[in-house]
Design an enzyme around this catalytic site. Structure first.
Site, PDB file in Angstrom:
ATOM      1  N   ILE A 134       0.582  -1.276  -0.081  1.00  0.00           N
ATOM      2  CA  ILE A 134       0.181   0.015  -0.136  1.00  0.00           C
ATOM      3  C   ILE A 134       0.857   1.299  -0.005  1.00  0.00           C
ATOM      4  CG2 ILE A 134      -2.027  -1.085   1.061  1.00  0.00           C
ATOM      5  CD1 ILE A 134      -1.209   0.195   3.689  1.00  0.00           C
TER       6      ILE A 134
ATOM      7  N   THR B 250       4.167   1.061   1.395  1.00  0.00           N
ATOM      8  CA  THR B 250       5.100   0.803   2.324  1.00  0.00           C
ATOM      9  C   THR B 250       6.560   0.483   2.031  1.00  0.00           C
ATOM     10  OG1 THR B 250       4.345  -1.449   2.819  1.00  0.00           O
ATOM     11  CG2 THR B 250       3.361   0.161   4.144  1.00  0.00           C
TER      12      THR B 250
ATOM     13  N   ALA C 201       6.145  -7.315   7.149  1.00  0.00           N
ATOM     14  CA  ALA C 201       7.763  -7.602   7.041  1.00  0.00           C
ATOM     15  C   ALA C 201       7.954  -8.708   7.728  1.00  0.00           C
ATOM     16  CB  ALA C 201       8.520  -6.583   7.574  1.00  0.00           C
TER      17      ALA C 201
ATOM     18  N   LEU D 178      15.197  -3.240   7.736  1.00  0.00           N
ATOM     19  CA  LEU D 178      15.554  -4.023   6.550  1.00  0.00           C
ATOM     20  C   LEU D 178      15.952  -2.889   5.675  1.00  0.00           C
ATOM     21  CD1 LEU D 178      12.606  -6.478   6.435  1.00  0.00           C
ATOM     22  CD2 LEU D 178      14.831  -6.778   7.183  1.00  0.00           C
TER      23      LEU D 178
ATOM     24  N   PRO E  74      16.709   1.188   5.458  1.00  0.00           N
ATOM     25  CA  PRO E  74      16.633   2.688   6.367  1.00  0.00           C
ATOM     26  C   PRO E  74      15.966   3.625   5.652  1.00  0.00           C
ATOM     27  CG  PRO E  74      18.661   1.455   6.679  1.00  0.00           C
ATOM     28  CD  PRO E  74      18.182   0.826   5.475  1.00  0.00           C
ATOM     29  N   LYS E  75      15.882   3.491   4.407  1.00  0.00           N
ATOM     30  CA  LYS E  75      15.472   4.378   3.427  1.00  0.00           C
ATOM     31  C   LYS E  75      13.791   4.475   3.419  1.00  0.00           C
ATOM     32  CE  LYS E  75      16.042   6.728  -1.023  1.00  0.00           C
ATOM     33  NZ  LYS E  75      16.695   6.534  -2.250  1.00  0.00           N
TER      34      LYS E  75
ATOM     35  N   GLN F 287       8.482   5.625   6.182  1.00  0.00           N
ATOM     36  CA  GLN F 287       7.308   5.540   6.824  1.00  0.00           C
ATOM     37  C   GLN F 287       7.179   6.091   8.113  1.00  0.00           C
ATOM     38  OE1 GLN F 287       4.689   2.554   6.319  1.00  0.00           O
ATOM     39  NE2 GLN F 287       5.608   3.652   4.468  1.00  0.00           N
TER      40      GLN F 287
ATOM     41  N   GLY G  18       8.612  -4.040  12.296  1.00  0.00           N
ATOM     42  CA  GLY G  18       7.426  -3.496  11.584  1.00  0.00           C
ATOM     43  C   GLY G  18       7.532  -1.734  11.833  1.00  0.00           C
TER      44      GLY G  18
ATOM     45  N   GLU H   7       3.210   1.731  11.596  1.00  0.00           N
ATOM     46  CA  GLU H   7       2.161   2.350  12.618  1.00  0.00           C
ATOM     47  C   GLU H   7       3.107   3.172  13.727  1.00  0.00           C
ATOM     48  OE1 GLU H   7      -1.215  -0.264  11.397  1.00  0.00           O
ATOM     49  OE2 GLU H   7       0.875  -0.502  11.606  1.00  0.00           O
TER      50      GLU H   7
END
Length: 737
Positions: free
Chosen positions: A465, A467, A509, A629, A631-632, A637, A701, A704
């Protein structure tokens, strides 16, 4: 280079998105495609007494108008079929009968040869109603609140005797916090394009966070096999929870395609995007009691949240108060108020962003009562045990979040007195808040095929979506088998692919990533088995744990020069391809721990003393989220979550006119979200955190956690700047003047 995990790789789907090659649900087409337009109810409660479609049907190009009076008699209308994300109750069934349950309820679908004809014909549908007065005011109907029979997760449980402890506490606070409903408003509106195939099967392009959920939903309703209802969603233009449940346009599009035996597209308007799920309006009372040194002695967190008249939607809004701080006496209560609105829906960090706003605002108020630094108060009550379950945390680097965030922000330079920091006409305020989000791993499967040309294709029915799922799954696969990133293709968004959970809860993830790693390791084991049998193999006496994959080769860990290329192994073994499929499940050891992502959010605001305008000039969010996993994409996020937190604190507000039961600002002109001018210096710190309990990859993750705590930090900063405590979000000019 083939060491990809933890590196800031560019999005593998980036080029497709910026060039327009990426297609979304309303962009797929077919010969003789026709268009559906939804007619929405003009009232919020009552019933339809007359529905005249004759004028609209007489228009040239109008094929059919579906209403409750002529819809087919589907089994679903009798059996209350629920989707995977449905709360307890009876799900809304479009075109079921004449009853109106909420404002802008879909009451008809006009299908025509062109979108323009369908839209015009929809305006000609004449409807008369018998109107009842809707009940939509949460606060005015608190007396009707009830305790739901079932919670989305564990029912909040008390410990000790908080009501007695609060009376005895030397220092205490008691405050009520409120925020209105909020709507998701992703860039892509909800749409479905159903391609009616010559053999009668359906190829369904849907805006969804779970193709398999949409497929199961449609299959149940229309009695179709998975092969007869193939759901595809390769790209999603934002969802934030609005795509977890199949929305009504999917049902209406499939209904029209089945009945007309034509390919049909239905896309909701921006106004109609306000007709279904939203973050529920919530009223929370938080009482805190403490000793003079700041040690918490009592926490009471009581909550009133809206739901619809037909489903019990609950969120974990109060549970955070039982696990975040060290306190022996805690009382939690979560009640629902049934209103004449559509059922609320998960919206980025559902429950967490709401409950933590109240708790962290209350902690700030307690700090001022104690004349204590808000950061010192949190450290005073720090705990390494989740007291709500009496479990240790699998990992918790929250102290490091506080320390690193405070250091970069310059927290030690803060003058604790409200209205004491100024810059010209602006009052300057600094605030902080803690964030937390539960870590989960769901069952997920993945398939992989490695060709003799060295190309690897991995697939799972998960979604992306926005992410970065395409990218991180490609990184995991490439890293596991030591292949160049460009040699790996990850497929998703297709109901025919291996099973995957809905994309939500920040668990993709961990869940799908573990399955991808497992299936790629499985491919590796098959290659290793073949490599040992090759004449003069350097791996003849080795074990699988003795080798690594790097630079397209299988190498001995102790001597990387002892190697064979994957291509050579396959050639000498006579393999044209190697395939595998794996299913990853949560491990039993996880049950012994509480697993959370944590954050410390520091915010600076500048408030114009004369006009009350608020600018959020700095936010620093320090995140302890396990293994990062990419950093970019992870930073993106968190930045996105911070921006949304700014919107929640200052702008986002779905305004209900209680006389009509309708959201009045149902467009992006009046529903305010942050724009470029609102966003200034945002910074993200990823605190190093190792966790081998949460999942084999060690990832927690990031979807959120970026928003949790942000609104509270801003609200606390506004108090520090102005000396005025506003307990209702959003904090608008009128509340400060």
């Amino acid at each position: 280079m083939t060491d990809y995990i933890g590196k800031p790789a560019n999005r593998v789907d980036g080029a497709a998105k910026v060039t327009g090659a990426a297609k979304y649900a309303a962009e797929f087409t077919a010969p003789d495609l026709v268009y559906g337009v939804v007619v929405s109810s003009a009232i919020a409660k009552g019933k339809i007494t007359r529905l005249d479609t004759s004028t609209a049907l007489a228009l040239e190009g109008v094929l059919q108008i579906f209403t409750h009076e002529n819809r087919p008699n589907l089994a679903w209308f009798d059996k209350n079929y629920q989707d995977e994300d449905a709360p307890p109750g009876a799900p809304f069934r479009p075109l079921y009968d004449e009853k109106i349950l909420f404002s802008m309820q879909p009451i008809a679908l006009v299908v025509a040869e062109t979108l323009e004809i369908a839209r015009y014909a929809a305006s000609l549908v004449q409807v008369e109603y018998e109107t009842e007065t809707p009940t939509t005011n949460l606060e005015a109907n608190r007396a009707q609140a009830y305790i739901p029979k079932k919670y989305k997760a564990a029912e909040p449980s008390p410990r000790g005797n908080a009501k007695e402890a609060i009376v005895q506490a030397p220092v205490k606070t008691d405050a009520t916090y409120f925020h209105t409903s909020e709507h998701h408003n992703p860039m892509e509106m909800h749409a479905s394009t159903v391609i009616y195939q010559p053999d009668g099967t359906l190829l369904i392009y849907d805006k969804t966070q779970g193709t398999q959920n949409s497929q199961k939903y449609i299959s149940k309703i229309f009695n179709l096999s998975p092969a007869e209802a193939h759901v595809v969603s390769p790209y999603v233009g934002g969802a934030f929870g609005s795509g977890l449940r199949p929305q009504y346009q999917l049902f209406l599009t499939v209904l029209a395609a089945q009945e007309l035996k034509r390919s049909v597209r239905v896309m909701l308007t921006r106004q109609q995007m306000f007709s279904f799920g939203h973050r529920p309006a919530t009223l929370q009372q938080v009482q805190l009691g403490a000793a003079p040194d700041g040690a918490l002695q009592a926490i009471i967190h009581e909550n009133f949240s809206e739901t619809s008249q037909f489903e019990d939607y609950t969120e974990n809004q109060v549970n955070w108060s039982a696990m975040l701080y060290n306190c022996s006496d805690v009382h939690l209560e979560h009640k629902l108020v049934a209103l004449d609105v559509y059922t609320p829906l998960d919206m980025r960090a559902p429950g967490g962003v709401t409950g933590m706003y109240a708790l962290e605002s209350a902690m700030d108020e307690l700090a001022y009562e104690l004349k204590m630094d808000p950061l010192e108060l949190r450290l005073k009550n720090y705990t390494d045990i989740d007291l709500s379950k009496d479990n240790p945390f699998s990992s918790k680097e929250l102290r490091a979040c506080y320390q690193q965030g405070a250091e970069r922000f310059g927290w030690s330079k803060r003058n604790p007195t409200p209205r004491s920091m100024r810059e010209g006409k602006n009052l300057v305020g600094w605030g902080l808040a803690t964030g937390a989000w539960e870590v989960k791993q769901q069952q997920a499967s993945a398939k992989a095929i490695l060709s003799i040309g060295g190309k690897l294709t991995v697939s799972s029915a998960t979604s992306d979506i926005g992410t970065g799922t395409y990218t991180i799954m490609t990184q995991i696969a490439a890293d596991t088998l030591g292949l160049p990133l460009e040699n790996v293709t990850f497929l998703l968004g297709d109901s025919s692919l291996p099973e995957a959970p809905l994309q939500g809860g920040s668990w993709t993830a961990a869940s799908v990533g573990t399955a991808v790693q497992m299936v790629c390791a499985q491919i590796g084991e098959k290659l290793f088995s073949q490599a040992r049998s090759i004449p003069n193999s350097p791996f003849a006496k080795a074990k699988f744990t003795d080798i690594i994959f790097a630079n397209g080769q299988m190498q001995l860990k102790t001597d990387p020069m002892q190697a064979l290329s994957i291509l050579e192994i396959m050639r000498q073994s006579g393999l044209s391809s190697v395939a595998g499929e794996a299913t990853a499940k949560p491990e039993a050891k996880q049950k012994k721990y509480s697993m959370f992502t944590h954050s410390a959010v520091f915010a600076e605001v500048k408030v114009d003393e004369d006009f009350g305008t608020v600018h959020v000039t700095r936010v620093i969010s320090a995140i302890a989220g396990g293994r990062v996993l990419n950093p970019k994409t992870a930073r993106s996020q968190i930045i996105g979550g911070i921006v949304w937190g700014i919107g929640m604190a200052l702008e986002e507000e779905s305004m209900l006119d209680h006389q009509f039961g309708r959201f009045m600002n149902h467009d992006l002109a009046e529903y305010h979200v942050p724009v470029n001018a609102d966003i200034h210096d945002l910074d993200v710190i990823f605190v190093e955190e190792h966790d081998d309990i949460v999942n084999p990859i060690g990832v927690k993750g990031m979807g959120e956690i970026g928003i949790v705590g942000t609104a509270a930090a801003i609200a606390n900063a506004i108090y520090h700047a102005t000396g005025k405590r506003v307990r209702e979000l959003p904090i608008t000019l009128d509340k400060l003047l």
